[in-house]
Design an enzyme around this catalytic site. Structure first.
Site, PDB file in Angstrom:
ATOM      1  N   GLY A 129      45.091  30.436  32.976  1.00 47.82           N
ATOM      2  CA  GLY A 129      46.502  30.654  33.288  1.00 47.82           C
ATOM      3  C   GLY A 129      47.211  31.278  32.111  1.00 47.82           C
ATOM      4  O   GLY A 129      46.695  31.283  30.987  1.00 47.82           O
ATOM      5  N   GLY A 130      48.396  31.810  32.352  1.00 43.96           N
ATOM      6  CA  GLY A 130      49.163  32.452  31.291  1.00 43.96           C
ATOM      7  C   GLY A 130      49.742  31.433  30.319  1.00 43.96           C
ATOM      8  O   GLY A 130      49.703  30.221  30.558  1.00 43.96           O
TER       9      GLY A 130
ATOM     10  N   GLY B 204      51.103  25.628  31.723  1.00 44.03           N
ATOM     11  CA  GLY B 204      50.844  24.205  31.823  1.00 44.03           C
ATOM     12  C   GLY B 204      49.370  23.804  31.766  1.00 44.03           C
ATOM     13  O   GLY B 204      49.026  22.658  32.083  1.00 44.03           O
TER      14      GLY B 204
ATOM     15  N   SER C   8      47.285  23.200  29.175  1.00 41.97           N
ATOM     16  CA  SER C   8      46.929  22.137  28.235  1.00 41.97           C
ATOM     17  C   SER C   8      47.372  20.768  28.754  1.00 41.97           C
ATOM     18  O   SER C   8      46.661  19.778  28.582  1.00 41.97           O
ATOM     19  CB  SER C   8      47.579  22.387  26.876  1.00 41.97           C
ATOM     20  OG  SER C   8      47.213  23.660  26.413  1.00 41.97           O
TER      21      SER C   8
ATOM     22  N   ASP D  17      43.366  28.188  22.125  1.00 42.26           N
ATOM     23  CA  ASP D  17      44.159  27.744  20.974  1.00 42.26           C
ATOM     24  C   ASP D  17      43.266  27.185  19.866  1.00 42.26           C
ATOM     25  O   ASP D  17      43.531  27.408  18.686  1.00 42.26           O
ATOM     26  CB  ASP D  17      45.153  26.645  21.401  1.00 42.26           C
ATOM     27  CG  ASP D  17      46.322  27.221  22.168  1.00 42.26           C
ATOM     28  OD1 ASP D  17      46.389  28.455  22.339  1.00 42.26           O
ATOM     29  OD2 ASP D  17      47.180  26.434  22.614  1.00 42.26           O
TER      30      ASP D  17
END
Lengths: 182, 182, 182, 182
Positions: free
Chosen positions: B10-11, B15, B17, B37
Site C-alpha cells: 500500500g501507499g 495504514g 504498519s 522502512d
C-alpha cells in the site's frame, strides 16, 4: 578477499550502533547495518515482555525464551542469505550466550568471509552512557559488559572506553581494506 | 496449508504498519513484521538522500537508484530465507514499481505459501493522515495511493478509508486461519 | 476576539496529537503544540516509573504522585506564561482527574481566551488504535476513554471514532476563525 | 542559595542532552530537562523547513526566521515562569547568536538563580559523534562547535572531548550542591 560480513559483538551501551553507522560512512561501498534491536523491534509487541519472548528484569537482566530463539534462528539464516545474495552487512549483536551465541552465527555464516569484532567498554563507563541515553533499563550495560565476550573469538577488538566510535570504525575499516588488497 | 508470508502492499500512510502490528496481536503464532522502512533504516545515512540511493523530491516523489535496488534485492532474498527457515513474516511494502515490484518479490518467495494483500486508502484520506503524523514528506501519501497498486494481483484487499486497522487485520487473519484448516 | 489557547482533552489513543498537528497545518498562524507527553519526556527517567512520579500498572492504569503534581503545576503555569507572551498554543492533555484537572488548567489560564475541546473516541476503537500503534501499554486507551471527560465542560466536542483527525481539526479551526471575526 | 535553572549551552552533538539526563539522575531533587529540540518539535512541521521558521542548509548551517524568534521568545518566558513556579529546570540550548542569545535568556531569567554552563567539544570529535548518531544533518556539529560560545559568559565550563557525560554532570552537580550549602 573482500569481507562480506562484519559482526560487532558487545554489551548494551558499549557503542556498537555508533560504530556501525560510522563504518557505513567510512567504508567505500554501501553496507547494511542490522542488529538485535531490529529483530526485537520486528517481533510482536507482546513478545517484548513475555515468558516465551524477552524478559527484562528490573535490574537489567535479559532472558530470552524458546519463541525468541526460534525467530532469531530464522533471522540469522536470513541475514546470512542477504550476504550470500551480495549485500555487505554489519551485524550489531549482543552475544548473551557468549561462545554459544557465536557458534550459532558462525554456523549460519558458513562459507562467507566474516570479520569478528569485539566491542569492549569498561562496565562503569558503559553504565554512565546508559544513564546519558536515558532510554534503556538501567543495569543492562554493567551486566553485559563482560558476559557477552565469554569464550568468544575475535579477529579484532576495539575498546570504546577511551576511543571514539569513528576512530574504532577507522581501525576496523583499515583491516577490511587491507584484507581486500592482501 | 499454513500461510508463511503475508505481503501487505500500500501507499505511504495507507495504514500498513498498523495492520501489521494488529496482525501480530491477533494471529495465534508469533509473526515477524519487516518492511521497506526497516530496509531504508538499515542503509547508510548518505544513501537516504543520494542519487544512487533514495531521492525524495519536495513534492513527495520517491526515486530509487541502482545501489538501492541492489541492496533491496539481497534484502528480499534474505526475508524469503527467513520464511524458509520457519519464521512467519508480515512484509509491509510499497510497490513503487507496481507489478514489476510484485514480480521481484514473487520470484524470491517462490515455493512459499504467500498471501498477497492490497491495502487501499483513498488519496485524500491518506494525505490527511500524513498531515496528522507530521513526520513524513507531504505529498507521498496522495502520490502513491493509486500508483503502488498498478498491475498488482491480490488474494485479498482491505480498505482503511473507513475500516480500522484492527478490523482489517481480523479480515486478513480469518483468511489465514481458514487456509490452515481448509 | 482571537483564541490564545486550544485545550484538547482526551484519553490515550483518542487522536489528540494527530488533531494538534492538523491544527498546526490548517490554522493560518503558527501555533505551538505542547502536551502531557512533552512534560513526561522532560521528567527524570527515574520518575517515569516511580511512586512519587508516574506509575503504570500492567493493566494500563496510570497513577501520578506528589512529585509529578508539583512539576506539572509549574509546567502549567509556564504554558500559560507562553500564551501571555504571545505564543498561540495547542495543549494536548489527558485529564486523569476529570473536572479537577480542568480546574487546575482553568485557574492557570485565567484571563486568556481558551477554547476547551473534548476529543472523544469509543473505547473499543481507541483500544484497537492502541494495538495498531504498538508502543503503548495495552489497556490505557479503554480505561481512559470515559474517565477523562467526567465533569469536564467543553466549548466544542469532536469524535474521532468515525471522523478523521484532519476533519476534526477543520471543525475546531472553523470555530477559532469565527471567534476572531465575530 | 539553591540554583533554580542550569543553562547548558553547546553546539550540536557536543553532548548537552546526555549531560542533562545525567544531571537528572545525580541531582537529589527532580529537575525538568527542556531544550531547543523540544521547542523545535512543538512547532508546526511546515516551520521546520521554511523561510520564516528554520532553514537547514545542506552544509549544516542553521538559519532561523522571525516566526521562529517570536515563538522562541514566548517559550523562553514560559520556561522562566516554570522556574518561578518552583520547577528546577535544566535548559539544553544552542546559542546560535552567541552573546546575543545569552542576553535574551538572561533577561527572561532575571531574578532567578542561574548556573551558566558551557559545554565544549572539539569540532572534529563532535563531527565524529554526529556521524555515529546518524540522524543529524552532517556539518552542524563542526560549524557550531566554536560559534555558539562567542562572547558567552559562563560560571562553569565542561569539555566532553575526553570527559564522559556522567563525569561532566557530576562536576556541575558538585557546584550546585556547594552553592546550596554555601
Amino acid at each position: 578477499m573482500a569481507t562480506q560480513v562484519i559482526v560487532l559483538n558487545g554489551g548494551s551501551s558499549s557503542g556498537k550502533s555508533g560504530i556501525a553507522r560510522c563504518l557505513q560512512a567510512v567504508l567505500p561501498d554501501p553496507w547494511l547495518a542490522l542488529g538485535t534491536d531490529v529483530l526485537v523491534e520486528a517481533m510482536p509487541a507482546a513478545m517484548r515482555s513475555s515468558e516465551g519472548g524477552i524478559e527484562l528484569a528490573p535490574d537489567g537482566e535479559v532472558t530470552v525464551g524458546p519463541e525468541f530463539r526460534s525467530l532469531e534462528a530464522a533471522w540469522i539464516d536470513g541475514v546470512a542469505a542477504m550476504a550470500r545474495s551480495g549485500a555487505r552487512i554489519v551485524v550489531d549483536e549482543v552475544f548473551l550466550g557468549g561462545s554459544e551465541s557465536q557458534r550459532r552465527w558462525r554456523q549460519a555464516l558458513d562459507g562467507l568471509r566474516v570479520l569478528w569484532v569485539g566491542v569492549r567498554c569498561e562496565a562503569a563507563v558503559a553504565a554512565g552512557r546508559e544513564t546519558a541515553r536515558g532510554d534503556r533499563v538501567p543495569g543492562m550495560a554493567a551486566r553485559q559488559a563482560e558476559l557477552v565476550h565469554r569464550g568468544v573469538h575475535y579477529d579484532l577488538e576495539v575498546d570504546t572506553t577511551r576511543t571514539e566510535s569513528l576512530e574504532c570504525a577507522r581501525i576496523i575499516a583499515a583491516r577490511i581494506i587491507a584484507a581486500r588488497v592482501g
